[in-house]
Design a protein around this motif. Sequence first.
Motif, mmCIF file in Angstrom:
data_model
loop_
_atom_site.group_PDB
_atom_site.id
_atom_site.type_symbol
_atom_site.label_atom_id
_atom_site.label_comp_id
_atom_site.label_asym_id
_atom_site.label_seq_id
_atom_site.Cartn_x
_atom_site.Cartn_y
_atom_site.Cartn_z
ATOM 1 N N SER A 44 -2.979 -27.918 -3.956
ATOM 2 C CA SER A 44 -3.385 -28.443 -5.264
ATOM 3 C C SER A 44 -2.174 -28.685 -6.175
ATOM 4 N N THR A 45 -2.332 -29.659 -7.064
ATOM 5 C CA THR A 45 -1.295 -29.955 -8.061
ATOM 6 C C THR A 45 -1.728 -29.526 -9.465
ATOM 7 N N THR A 46 -2.798 -28.756 -9.565
ATOM 8 C CA THR A 46 -3.335 -28.358 -10.867
ATOM 9 C C THR A 46 -2.282 -27.623 -11.692
ATOM 10 N N PHE A 47 -2.109 -28.052 -12.928
ATOM 11 C CA PHE A 47 -1.117 -27.434 -13.813
ATOM 12 C C PHE A 47 -1.672 -26.150 -14.411
ATOM 13 N N GLY A 48 -0.797 -25.159 -14.567
ATOM 14 C CA GLY A 48 -1.172 -23.928 -15.254
ATOM 15 C C GLY A 48 -1.782 -22.862 -14.375
ATOM 16 N N ALA A 49 -1.800 -23.082 -13.048
ATOM 17 C CA ALA A 49 -2.351 -22.065 -12.144
ATOM 18 C C ALA A 49 -1.425 -20.852 -12.096
ATOM 19 N N GLU A 50 -1.947 -19.737 -11.636
ATOM 20 C CA GLU A 50 -1.130 -18.532 -11.495
ATOM 21 C C GLU A 50 0.044 -18.823 -10.564
ATOM 22 N N PRO A 51 1.215 -18.261 -10.841
ATOM 23 C CA PRO A 51 2.397 -18.549 -10.011
ATOM 24 C C PRO A 51 2.134 -18.339 -8.522
ATOM 25 N N ASN A 52 2.635 -19.292 -7.749
ATOM 26 C CA ASN A 52 2.611 -19.225 -6.283
ATOM 27 C C ASN A 52 1.200 -19.176 -5.695
ATOM 28 N N THR A 53 0.248 -19.824 -6.376
ATOM 29 C CA THR A 53 -1.117 -19.926 -5.839
ATOM 30 C C THR A 53 -1.401 -21.305 -5.272
ATOM 31 N N ASN A 54 -0.669 -22.326 -5.713
ATOM 32 C CA ASN A 54 -0.852 -23.685 -5.191
ATOM 33 C C ASN A 54 0.255 -24.002 -4.189
ATOM 34 N N VAL A 55 0.345 -23.200 -3.152
ATOM 35 C CA VAL A 55 1.439 -23.326 -2.193
ATOM 36 C C VAL A 55 0.882 -23.279 -0.776
ATOM 37 N N SER A 56 1.235 -24.272 0.042
ATOM 38 C CA SER A 56 0.838 -24.277 1.449
ATOM 39 C C SER A 56 2.002 -23.806 2.311
ATOM 40 N N PHE A 57 1.747 -23.643 3.599
ATOM 41 C CA PHE A 57 2.815 -23.258 4.521
ATOM 42 C C PHE A 57 3.914 -24.315 4.567
ATOM 43 N N VAL A 58 3.517 -25.583 4.419
ATOM 44 C CA VAL A 58 4.508 -26.664 4.410
ATOM 45 C C VAL A 58 5.406 -26.541 3.186
ATOM 46 N N ASP A 59 4.804 -26.285 2.027
ATOM 47 C CA ASP A 59 5.564 -26.213 0.775
ATOM 48 C C ASP A 59 6.603 -25.095 0.799
ATOM 49 N N CYS A 60 6.250 -23.964 1.365
ATOM 50 C CA CYS A 60 7.178 -22.837 1.351
ATOM 51 C C CYS A 60 8.037 -22.779 2.612
ATOM 52 N N PHE A 159 12.856 -14.869 -11.029
ATOM 53 C CA PHE A 159 11.680 -15.080 -10.192
ATOM 54 C C PHE A 159 11.533 -16.571 -9.910
ATOM 55 N N VAL A 160 10.771 -16.891 -8.864
ATOM 56 C CA VAL A 160 10.571 -18.281 -8.480
ATOM 57 C C VAL A 160 9.085 -18.562 -8.343
ATOM 58 N N ASP A 161 8.636 -19.660 -8.965
ATOM 59 C CA ASP A 161 7.255 -20.133 -8.844
ATOM 60 C C ASP A 161 7.286 -21.417 -8.020
ATOM 61 N N TYR A 162 6.636 -21.401 -6.863
ATOM 62 C CA TYR A 162 6.659 -22.557 -5.957
ATOM 63 C C TYR A 162 5.479 -23.520 -6.165
ATOM 64 N N ASN A 163 4.710 -23.336 -7.234
ATOM 65 C CA ASN A 163 3.542 -24.208 -7.432
ATOM 66 C C ASN A 163 3.919 -25.691 -7.486
#
Length: 503
Positions: A44-60, A159-163
């Motif tokens: 998902s690309t939803t803005f404002g989600a909790e850090p590191n919740t909109n992350v797939s295996f590809v993204d990370c 800290f790092v947020d990968y959203n």
Amino acid sequence: MLDLITTSPKPKVIQGAKADWELVIGMEIHAQVASNAKLFSGASTTFGAEPNTNVSFVDCAMPGMLPVLNEFCVEQAVRTGLGLKAQINLVSAFDRKNYFYPDLPQGYQISQLYHPIVGEGEVIVEMGPGIARRVRIERIHLEQDAGKSIHDIDPNLSFVDYNRTGVALMEIVSRPDLRGPEEAAAYVAKLRQILRYLGTCDGNMQNGNLRADVNVSVCRPGQYEKYQETQDFSHLGTRCEIKNMNSMRFIMAAIEYEARRQIAIVEDGGKIVQETRLYDPDKGETRSMRSKEEAHDYRYFPDPDLLPLEIEQPWVDAIAASMPELPDAKKARFMADFGLTDYDASVLTAELDSARFFEAVALGRDGKLAANWVINELFGRLKKEGHDITESPVSAAQLGGIIDLISAGTISGKIAKDLFEIVYTEDGDPAQIVEDRGMKQVTDTGAIEAAVDAIIAENPAQVEKAKANAKLAGWFVGQVMKATGGKANPAAVNDLVMKKLGL
């Protein structure tokens, strides 16, 4: 109208200690693609989600995870290119841009250096009546965004947020055609407006969905013209890039400061070092971030996990056939169909929601009267209260109903303003409110004449003054309107006053 504009604005001239200097500005706009999923994953690309919740295996960048191109993001890039009258490249390719940063888990960014999906286009930026700057677009390429480093949670840790990691961006690169801070801000505003009309980017700069990298250099008068003739950059000064600007006001302030900084260095006998800089809004100055890298520093090479992207012309043609009416065309149509001034049409088409609201109000009605009520009464009230048109308590149908009552002579302009206040604060059907509250305009000439006679009889001294100076007759009109509670027909009152006074 835009097709009649031929004059370019004059370049910004800054007086240095020893000579005059001109600005040369190019822009790289990073626009987040309006898509529910990322460029190479379904996250998902939803803005404002909790850090590191909109992350797939590809993204990370988990081992063995391969990118899969999001076709909708490609369509959005093509739509943007068509909106900027740009060349659509049927064959493009993705490259890896290698660099290390904690918020880039792959250790590289997938971008398009050598074969972008969109080629040359243009944006026409109006700077005043009959004055516009034509800004050439060099290219638009797709790339993935990085994550976000956070440094203010713990004094000892980051800290790092990968959203945001992997979110699709369109990088829109202009030629160095802008010649002043105001032009640069106007260009960003115009590009944002076009993107919003297209629905390819929401243009929200506060959320980081639209960011500008600003390339600034200075040159002596006459040198830019030599560059235009030859396209030889040696005629221009060394440029510095101001990174990640997300405010029109800051863009202008940063350009102004950076230009003066460069002028001072050159006039003191120094040389400008090509570098990336950041703007500090608190200090009102730019500061060095890093030396400017070249393509070879990033070790670009074709991404081995992604085949060249090939699209077909019929698919592009289908997108072109679905294109909406864009701002310039809508503005020209509003001026032609509704008889609006250039200024009013510009205000009404600045935002798509505003244009839609106005058109709903104006349809089948006096366009100029509709524009006056939308701009002056509704927009003015909304701005005062910090709202936009999507939050308007008055619907287009309700405002149209007020205008219908004015046009029919049922209510006067003054009554209409009282009615607007009631609808704005209490809601309701305008016609029913007028009926229930006895707000109809008095058109009975007998009643109006009696009021005029009474005012004239009570004010003989004022009568003599009005006969000596016809402009003073307006005093009687005002007194009659006051006596009738603003319900008398103003035109009828004026005619009777003039007749009774023999003017």
